[in-house]
Design a protein around this motif. Sequence first.
Motif, PDB file in Angstrom:
ATOM      1  N   ALA A 119     -88.732 -59.474  26.553  1.00 28.80           N
ATOM      2  CA  ALA A 119     -89.148 -60.326  25.438  1.00 28.80           C
ATOM      3  C   ALA A 119     -88.762 -59.641  24.134  1.00 28.80           C
ATOM      4  CB  ALA A 119     -90.654 -60.562  25.498  1.00 28.80           C
ATOM      5  N   ASP A 120     -87.616 -58.961  24.176  1.00 30.45           N
ATOM      6  CA  ASP A 120     -87.217 -58.071  23.086  1.00 30.45           C
ATOM      7  C   ASP A 120     -86.113 -58.642  22.202  1.00 30.45           C
ATOM      8  OD1 ASP A 120     -85.688 -57.778  25.410  1.00 30.45           O
ATOM      9  OD2 ASP A 120     -85.228 -55.680  25.044  1.00 30.45           O
ATOM     10  N   GLY A 121     -86.034 -59.953  22.114  1.00 33.78           N
ATOM     11  CA  GLY A 121     -85.261 -60.583  21.062  1.00 33.78           C
ATOM     12  C   GLY A 121     -83.760 -60.623  21.236  1.00 33.78           C
ATOM     13  N   ALA A 122     -83.097 -60.897  20.110  1.00 35.02           N
ATOM     14  CA  ALA A 122     -81.670 -61.199  20.105  1.00 35.02           C
ATOM     15  C   ALA A 122     -80.826 -60.119  20.757  1.00 35.02           C
ATOM     16  CB  ALA A 122     -81.212 -61.424  18.660  1.00 35.02           C
ATOM     17  N   PHE A 123     -81.074 -58.876  20.415  1.00 33.62           N
ATOM     18  CA  PHE A 123     -80.265 -57.780  20.931  1.00 33.62           C
ATOM     19  C   PHE A 123     -81.040 -57.015  21.995  1.00 33.62           C
ATOM     20  CE2 PHE A 123     -78.649 -58.929  16.796  1.00 33.62           C
ATOM     21  CZ  PHE A 123     -77.298 -59.095  17.070  1.00 33.62           C
ATOM     22  N   SER A 124     -81.505 -57.764  22.962  1.00 35.86           N
ATOM     23  CA  SER A 124     -82.353 -57.263  24.039  1.00 35.86           C
ATOM     24  C   SER A 124     -81.716 -56.099  24.783  1.00 35.86           C
ATOM     25  CB  SER A 124     -82.634 -58.408  25.014  1.00 35.86           C
ATOM     26  OG  SER A 124     -83.241 -57.947  26.192  1.00 35.86           O
ATOM     27  N   ILE A 163     -76.593 -64.946  11.213  1.00 37.59           N
ATOM     28  CA  ILE A 163     -77.116 -65.747  12.314  1.00 37.59           C
ATOM     29  C   ILE A 163     -76.248 -65.569  13.549  1.00 37.59           C
ATOM     30  CG2 ILE A 163     -77.763 -68.053  13.068  1.00 37.59           C
ATOM     31  CD1 ILE A 163     -79.414 -66.794  10.732  1.00 37.59           C
ATOM     32  N   PHE A 164     -76.882 -65.115  14.623  1.00 39.28           N
ATOM     33  CA  PHE A 164     -76.215 -64.917  15.910  1.00 39.28           C
ATOM     34  C   PHE A 164     -76.769 -65.907  16.930  1.00 39.28           C
ATOM     35  CE2 PHE A 164     -75.508 -60.971  13.739  1.00 39.28           C
ATOM     36  CZ  PHE A 164     -74.291 -60.481  14.229  1.00 39.28           C
ATOM     37  N   ALA A 165     -75.989 -66.167  17.964  1.00 37.28           N
ATOM     38  CA  ALA A 165     -76.449 -67.021  19.060  1.00 37.28           C
ATOM     39  C   ALA A 165     -75.789 -66.555  20.348  1.00 37.28           C
ATOM     40  CB  ALA A 165     -76.101 -68.482  18.795  1.00 37.28           C
ATOM     41  N   LEU A 166     -76.457 -66.775  21.463  1.00 36.32           N
ATOM     42  CA  LEU A 166     -75.879 -66.479  22.767  1.00 36.32           C
ATOM     43  C   LEU A 166     -74.929 -67.601  23.181  1.00 36.32           C
ATOM     44  CD1 LEU A 166     -78.968 -65.065  24.683  1.00 36.32           C
ATOM     45  CD2 LEU A 166     -76.796 -63.855  24.326  1.00 36.32           C
ATOM     46  N   THR A 203     -86.653 -60.390  34.480  1.00 40.51           N
ATOM     47  CA  THR A 203     -86.395 -61.712  33.909  1.00 40.51           C
ATOM     48  C   THR A 203     -86.516 -61.626  32.401  1.00 40.51           C
ATOM     49  OG1 THR A 203     -86.824 -64.084  34.139  1.00 40.51           O
ATOM     50  CG2 THR A 203     -88.753 -62.628  34.003  1.00 40.51           C
ATOM     51  N   LEU A 204     -86.154 -62.709  31.723  1.00 42.86           N
ATOM     52  CA  LEU A 204     -86.107 -62.759  30.265  1.00 42.86           C
ATOM     53  C   LEU A 204     -86.868 -63.964  29.755  1.00 42.86           C
ATOM     54  CD1 LEU A 204     -82.237 -62.222  29.854  1.00 42.86           C
ATOM     55  CD2 LEU A 204     -84.000 -60.437  29.829  1.00 42.86           C
ATOM     56  N   LEU A 205     -87.317 -63.869  28.506  1.00 44.06           N
ATOM     57  CA  LEU A 205     -87.907 -65.026  27.847  1.00 44.06           C
ATOM     58  C   LEU A 205     -87.528 -65.012  26.369  1.00 44.06           C
ATOM     59  CD1 LEU A 205     -90.571 -64.090  25.986  1.00 44.06           C
ATOM     60  CD2 LEU A 205     -91.632 -63.879  28.224  1.00 44.06           C
ATOM     61  N   GLY A 206     -87.665 -66.158  25.735  1.00 45.97           N
ATOM     62  CA  GLY A 206     -87.404 -66.262  24.303  1.00 45.97           C
ATOM     63  C   GLY A 206     -85.958 -65.956  23.944  1.00 45.97           C
ATOM     64  N   ALA A 231     -84.288 -63.304  23.970  1.00 48.66           N
ATOM     65  CA  ALA A 231     -83.589 -62.465  24.949  1.00 48.66           C
ATOM     66  C   ALA A 231     -82.886 -63.325  25.987  1.00 48.66           C
ATOM     67  CB  ALA A 231     -84.566 -61.515  25.628  1.00 48.66           C
ATOM     68  N   ALA A 232     -83.469 -64.496  26.287  1.00 46.43           N
ATOM     69  CA  ALA A 232     -82.913 -65.393  27.297  1.00 46.43           C
ATOM     70  C   ALA A 232     -81.995 -66.444  26.713  1.00 46.43           C
ATOM     71  CB  ALA A 232     -84.053 -66.084  28.061  1.00 46.43           C
TER      72      ALA A 232
END
Length: 381
Positions: A161-166, A284-287, A300-303, A305-306
């Motif tokens: 649950a550690d965000g954009a750059f997980s 602004i970044f996006a996966l 697993t991932l959430l938010g 990070a996912a």
Amino acid sequence: MTSVAPAQARISIIGAGPGGLTCARILQRRGIAVTVHDRDPGPDARNQGGTLDLHADNGQIALREAGLLDEFFKLARPEGQEMRQMDPTGTMTSHTVPGADELFKPEIDRGQLRDLLLDSLQPGTVHWGRALDTIGGPADGPRQLHFADGTTVETDLVIGADGAFSRVRPAVSPAAPEYTGVSFLEAWFSDVENRHPDIAELVGQGGAHAADGDRGLFAQRNSGDHIRVYLIQRLPVDWISRSDLTVDDTDGIRALLLDEYADWSPRMRRMISGNDGPYVDRPIFALPVPHTWEHNPTVTLLGDAAHLMPPLGVGVNLAMLDACELALALANEATVDDAIRTYEKTMLPRSTETARILEGGAEHLLSADIPDFGDDGDARP
């Protein structure tokens, strides 16, 4: 290795943001032990950002399951649902005012939401100053968390649950966030009713958006008589250094901005140049879309990070809904492996569908019209 029952599992959440804390709170309410690790040295180490709206069909669902919905409404600002659309002269072109009993998506400061969640956890749940370095151990567990301070923790489930750059994401996916080509520059205004009454009048009690097709801004009322303004431009990710400036060179950046927004009215330009203190650079970044991964029985991932998406009003809401559904799966399934499968069966299709709708959405914030994403989100930083 046979997957363990959640009640006997060592569960480690990486990241003490709204998603990670919501997951921890719901797990504890269901009698399941959990530890949260966060890289910050303490809960007050940095500003948590601006305001956000929690929707009745996702974020509020999670808070209800966490037993915190009533406390949320005591802190929330329903009047913050007001939305103003302006042109570069400062003329209002549309105005949405919430009804007297409208509670679909009231606003709350991010810091207030985080404190609400932190205070609901058992003492010692969050371990501060624990920056994750790598994850080791076999895929079927147990896993080893290697932290930057040299310590290692053995665990049966890692929840990223550690965000954009997980730092958890690489354990399940090689994907990395990509720059969208759009950058936000954040400006702060304090004691606005006294020191910036013209800006307070422009923004109202909620949010105000203006754009001319090439540049824009989004102003956002916060609690405590604060306003944050996000200046939106299509720029290289390193535009500040390319201009031979640093982010601390407030006067130099201000001069560039005033030149860029030269055709906007003096009244609107005060939201660009009258800020209290330095600017904050927020590219602004996006996966990539879709972002999915092969099932892993221990990670697993959430938010973000996912499913990191453009900031269009869904990020925290989806993170908290993810957290709720993952925690409930762990409470209801026989094994950790089964719980992850149940959670990802719903989360991955939902996040893919939403990410497709919002793909490229940061560009829409430069449009003179507020983009309409229906029930999937609204144009909010």
